[in-house]
Scaffold this motif. Structure first.
Motif, mmCIF file in Angstrom:
data_model
loop_
_atom_site.group_PDB
_atom_site.id
_atom_site.type_symbol
_atom_site.label_atom_id
_atom_site.label_comp_id
_atom_site.label_asym_id
_atom_site.label_seq_id
_atom_site.Cartn_x
_atom_site.Cartn_y
_atom_site.Cartn_z
ATOM 1 N N SER A 109 0.632 -0.985 -0.204
ATOM 2 C CA SER A 109 0.034 -0.398 0.227
ATOM 3 C C SER A 109 0.750 1.438 0.176
ATOM 4 O O SER A 109 0.138 2.326 0.469
ATOM 5 C CB SER A 109 -0.558 0.108 1.478
ATOM 6 N N GLN A 110 2.343 0.906 -0.407
ATOM 7 C CA GLN A 110 3.087 1.729 -0.205
ATOM 8 C C GLN A 110 2.641 3.049 1.164
ATOM 9 O O GLN A 110 2.563 4.133 1.193
ATOM 10 C CB GLN A 110 3.247 2.407 -1.849
ATOM 11 N N ALA A 111 3.076 2.408 2.488
ATOM 12 C CA ALA A 111 2.925 2.824 3.738
ATOM 13 C C ALA A 111 1.254 3.962 4.253
ATOM 14 O O ALA A 111 1.406 4.592 4.969
ATOM 15 C CB ALA A 111 4.279 4.149 3.770
ATOM 16 N N VAL A 112 1.026 3.875 3.325
ATOM 17 C CA VAL A 112 -0.370 4.086 3.177
ATOM 18 C C VAL A 112 -1.062 3.564 4.795
ATOM 19 O O VAL A 112 -1.724 4.092 5.526
ATOM 20 C CB VAL A 112 -2.123 3.761 1.916
ATOM 21 N N PHE A 113 -0.964 1.925 4.635
ATOM 22 C CA PHE A 113 -1.558 1.489 6.540
ATOM 23 C C PHE A 113 -0.090 1.179 6.464
ATOM 24 O O PHE A 113 0.237 -0.056 5.640
ATOM 25 C CB PHE A 113 -2.458 0.545 5.401
ATOM 26 N N GLY A 114 0.240 1.423 7.603
ATOM 27 C CA GLY A 114 1.618 0.704 8.629
ATOM 28 C C GLY A 114 1.622 -0.364 8.847
ATOM 29 O O GLY A 114 0.177 -0.802 9.563
ATOM 30 N N GLN A 115 2.396 -1.363 9.473
ATOM 31 C CA GLN A 115 2.669 -2.630 9.811
ATOM 32 C C GLN A 115 2.086 -2.355 11.104
ATOM 33 O O GLN A 115 1.050 -3.317 11.120
ATOM 34 C CB GLN A 115 4.248 -2.913 9.594
ATOM 35 N N MET A 116 2.640 -1.397 12.327
ATOM 36 C CA MET A 116 2.038 -0.869 13.548
ATOM 37 C C MET A 116 0.755 -1.126 13.699
ATOM 38 O O MET A 116 -0.127 -1.600 14.109
ATOM 39 C CB MET A 116 3.095 -0.763 13.957
ATOM 40 N N GLN A 117 -0.158 -0.055 12.761
ATOM 41 C CA GLN A 117 -1.342 0.625 12.730
ATOM 42 C C GLN A 117 -2.889 -0.877 12.405
ATOM 43 O O GLN A 117 -3.109 -1.384 13.263
ATOM 44 C CB GLN A 117 -1.320 1.570 11.742
ATOM 45 N N VAL A 118 -1.757 -1.569 11.481
ATOM 46 C CA VAL A 118 -2.633 -2.845 10.958
ATOM 47 C C VAL A 118 -2.095 -3.844 11.845
ATOM 48 O O VAL A 118 -3.521 -4.675 12.494
ATOM 49 C CB VAL A 118 -2.061 -3.328 9.513
ATOM 50 N N ILE A 119 -0.995 -4.308 12.588
ATOM 51 C CA ILE A 119 -1.262 -4.962 13.647
ATOM 52 C C ILE A 119 -2.144 -4.611 15.324
ATOM 53 O O ILE A 119 -3.008 -5.551 15.368
ATOM 54 C CB ILE A 119 0.432 -5.292 14.543
ATOM 55 N N ILE A 120 -1.961 -3.573 15.845
ATOM 56 C CA ILE A 120 -3.055 -3.090 16.868
ATOM 57 C C ILE A 120 -4.627 -3.025 16.686
ATOM 58 O O ILE A 120 -4.873 -3.542 17.374
ATOM 59 C CB ILE A 120 -2.423 -1.590 17.024
ATOM 60 N N VAL A 121 -4.771 -2.495 15.328
ATOM 61 C CA VAL A 121 -6.100 -2.822 15.068
ATOM 62 C C VAL A 121 -6.587 -3.851 14.556
ATOM 63 O O VAL A 121 -7.347 -4.484 15.566
ATOM 64 C CB VAL A 121 -6.452 -1.931 13.577
ATOM 65 N N VAL A 122 -5.938 -4.924 13.980
ATOM 66 C CA VAL A 122 -6.006 -6.501 13.979
ATOM 67 C C VAL A 122 -6.563 -6.998 15.443
ATOM 68 O O VAL A 122 -7.104 -7.716 15.561
ATOM 69 C CB VAL A 122 -5.985 -7.055 13.383
ATOM 70 N N SER A 123 -5.188 -6.766 16.730
ATOM 71 C CA SER A 123 -5.476 -7.326 17.750
ATOM 72 C C SER A 123 -6.350 -7.005 18.596
ATOM 73 O O SER A 123 -6.709 -7.849 19.088
ATOM 74 C CB SER A 123 -3.836 -7.301 18.362
ATOM 75 N N ILE A 124 -6.794 -5.943 18.169
ATOM 76 C CA ILE A 124 -8.309 -5.316 19.032
ATOM 77 C C ILE A 124 -9.218 -5.671 18.861
ATOM 78 O O ILE A 124 -10.204 -6.416 19.722
ATOM 79 C CB ILE A 124 -8.604 -3.793 19.147
ATOM 80 N N GLY A 125 -9.165 -6.215 17.561
ATOM 81 C CA GLY A 125 -10.515 -7.285 16.804
ATOM 82 C C GLY A 125 -10.376 -8.575 17.310
ATOM 83 O O GLY A 125 -11.830 -9.508 17.594
ATOM 84 N N VAL A 126 -9.273 -9.448 17.543
ATOM 85 C CA VAL A 126 -9.340 -10.375 18.155
ATOM 86 C C VAL A 126 -9.505 -10.457 19.826
ATOM 87 O O VAL A 126 -10.551 -11.376 19.767
ATOM 88 C CB VAL A 126 -8.040 -11.108 17.430
ATOM 89 N N ALA A 127 -9.524 -9.770 20.371
ATOM 90 C CA ALA A 127 -9.544 -9.396 21.435
ATOM 91 C C ALA A 127 -10.776 -8.991 21.618
ATOM 92 O O ALA A 127 -11.518 -10.158 22.658
ATOM 93 C CB ALA A 127 -8.877 -7.893 21.740
ATOM 94 N N VAL A 128 -12.098 -8.203 21.616
ATOM 95 C CA VAL A 128 -13.257 -8.655 21.605
ATOM 96 C C VAL A 128 -13.993 -9.552 20.927
ATOM 97 O O VAL A 128 -14.829 -10.114 22.035
ATOM 98 C CB VAL A 128 -13.535 -7.635 20.338
ATOM 99 N N PHE A 129 -13.447 -10.663 19.559
ATOM 100 C CA PHE A 129 -13.844 -11.720 19.291
ATOM 101 C C PHE A 129 -13.785 -13.122 20.324
ATOM 102 O O PHE A 129 -15.003 -13.862 20.662
ATOM 103 C CB PHE A 129 -13.777 -11.967 17.480
ATOM 104 N N LEU A 130 -12.526 -12.526 20.349
ATOM 105 C CA LEU A 130 -11.700 -13.788 21.905
ATOM 106 C C LEU A 130 -13.011 -13.976 22.736
ATOM 107 O O LEU A 130 -13.301 -14.609 22.786
ATOM 108 C CB LEU A 130 -10.651 -13.592 21.707
ATOM 109 N N ALA A 131 -13.368 -12.392 23.389
ATOM 110 C CA ALA A 131 -14.237 -12.762 24.733
ATOM 111 C C ALA A 131 -15.474 -12.944 23.763
ATOM 112 O O ALA A 131 -16.111 -13.580 25.279
ATOM 113 C CB ALA A 131 -13.962 -11.003 25.020
ATOM 114 N N ILE A 132 -16.018 -12.901 22.990
ATOM 115 C CA ILE A 132 -17.408 -13.452 22.895
ATOM 116 C C ILE A 132 -17.327 -14.695 22.639
ATOM 117 O O ILE A 132 -18.126 -15.649 22.695
ATOM 118 C CB ILE A 132 -17.685 -12.933 21.231
#
Length: 488
Positions: A109-132
């Motif tokens: 994406s030529q740094a439109v989305f940063g690696q750490m940005q993707v990791i943090i957003v995805v990890s929040i999603g996993v956290a919420v749905f693991l709890a569910i």
């Protein structure tokens, strides 16, 4: 014990190595340096995977099982939710496969989305749905209802985001369920389900991986709704040559060491916090887990290095050369074969199929499940190749009907197979698929004049995660029909 693992893994790594050699002799000749790197990579993958699986048996399985039972026994809903959120976030942010995908998204994406940005957003999603998912096990919620509701929301949100973000979202779902996350979550669900009672308790051993993998899709699509930019730009890969083989090996080993350290330490912290705060474990258990984690770490370092040294660069080269020199039929057929054999080298697939056979007491053979998933992944890769070389075929044209059929079947087949199916979808899209097969598709997308690598190279993991679900549910339908005939 290690010798048995090596024999088991040899059956997985040998086929893909033979396929590459056949392609070398009859389709795409490789240079001596390429063959040397692939040979080193294959040896690393063989021994790394064997050592890793031994470590999983001794450490991760015990840790997840203990945590799952411990959080459930307290019958404290707030503790269960908090535990799911914390475990989900830390385990996901530590997953090597997600780190790899985050880097790929940043690069393409030529740094439109940063690696750490993707990791943090995805990890929040996993956290919420693991709890569910943990609440679903505790309260015996219907997995078909959960999946239908959330996938309905996913497809509605898909109309409001760019096509590339849809591919990123579904691919990130597959990347989170990698070599570290899957064994841990499977053991966690097994520990929780073991405290249940009744004839339905068996089905709750499965489904937690599948539910957790919904979170990244939702999280990335929410990010996409608020995204204001353009991802249609084409990607030109760097061509790095003339690097000494020894330097490549050292470089990839160093990179793998860092990935594994970042991945393992958070899981260790979670377990030892539980040990000191909630329930102390025996010295023998702590000793076994420490010993197992050492094996797991060493094995995963070697495995990831092997994939990066020989499997990814060779696969991208093969994809590009096959597309440039052979008909679409041959490229699709070879893609199917590579998909079938690549899944055999996925570390987490053996954790899942062994658990299926153990929990069902051998009623569902792990060989049948493995063959079903392998055929599903092969078909997914074949469809992906066809999508990349067909300009008017978009990812959602395949995902929408595919998930409609999958969700429809989930209301018909036994719930045990529904949970197994969604778990197998997550497991199938592990580090081997996310590297070797992704690179193969990327090579085709780069070589094709009608494809855009930013859009078309992604989406493969999405299909790899979907088709095995469908195949396992069809297996469940066959199982149901046979069972009813026997009763009659």
């Amino acid at each position: 014990m290690l010798q048995d693992k090596i024999k088991e893994v040899l059956q997985a790594v040998l086929p893909i190595s033979l396929i590459v050699l056949i392609l070398h002799f009859f389709f795409v000749p490789l240079s001596g340096e390429q063959l040397s790197l692939f040979a080193i990579g294959a040896v690393f993958v063989l021994f790394g995977l064997a050592i890793f699986l031994l470590g999983v048996d001794v450490s991760i399985n015990q840790m997840g099982y203990i945590l799952g039972q411990g959080l459930t026994k307290r019958k404290n809903i707030l503790l269960l939710i908090a535990g799911g959120l914390i475990i989900g976030f830390i385990v996901s942010i530590a997953e090597p496969s997600l780190t790899i995908l985050g880097g790929q998204i940043e690069e393409m994406s030529q740094a439109v989305f940063g690696q750490m940005q993707v990791i943090i957003v995805v990890s929040i999603g996993v956290a919420v749905f693991l709890a569910i998912g943990m609440l679903r096990i505790a309260f015996r919620w219907n997995i078909s209802l959960i999946m239908t509701l959330f996938y309905g929301a996913i497809f509605i949100m898909s109309f409001f985001v760019e096509e590339a973000i849809i591919s990123f979202a579904f691919d990130s779902s597959g990347a989170t369920t990698g070599a570290l996350t899957v064994p841990f979550i499977l053991a966690l669900s097994s520990g929780m389900a073991a405290l249940g009672s009744g004839t339905d308790s068996e089905e709750y051993n499965f489904g937690l991986v599948g539910i957790s993998s919904v979170g990244p899709i939702v999280a990335m699509l929410i990010l996409g709704v608020f995204f204001d930019g353009n991802l249609s730009g084409n990607f030109v890969p760097e061509n790095i040559t003339n690097i000494p083989i020894l330097n490549i090996v050292i470089q990839e080993l160093n990179s793998s060491i860092w990935q594994v350290i970042v991945g393992v330490i958070p899981i260790v912290i979670i377990f030892f916090l539980y040990h000191f705060v909630f329930e102390k474990q025996s010295k023998q258990i702590l000793k076994d887990i420490s010993f197992g984690l050492s094996y797991l770490s060493i094995g995963l370092i070697i495995f990831l290095a092997g994939v990066s040294i020989g499997f990814m660069p060779i696969s991208q080269y093969l994809g590009a050369e096959l597309f440039a020199n052979y008909s679409t039929f041959w490229v699709i057929l070879i893609g199917f074969i590579l998909g079938v054999v690549a899944i055999l080298a996925e570390p987490a697939i053996y954790v899942l199929i062994n658990q299926i056979e153990d929990i069902t007491g051998g009623a569902i053979s792990k060989k049948i499940v493995l063959a079903t998933i392998a055929l599903g992944v092969g078909l997914a890769i074949a469809i992906t190749v066809y999508r990349v070389v067909t300009p008017d075929l978009r990812l959602w044209h395949i995902l929408l009907p595919g998930y409609l059929i999958t969700l429809g079947l989930s209301w018909v087949v036994p719930k045990l197979f529904v949970g197994m199916g969604f778990d197998s979808g997550g497991v199938a899209s592990g580090p081997m698929t996310g590297t070797f097969i992704f690179a193969f598709i990327q090579g085709i997308a780069i070589a094709s004049p009608t494809a855009n690598p930013v859009i078309d190279a992604f989406g493969m993991i999405a299909l790899v995660a979907m088709v095995p679900i469908l195949f396992i549910e069809i297996l469940g339908l066959v199982y149901l029909i046979v069972e009813r005939k026997q009763e009659d």
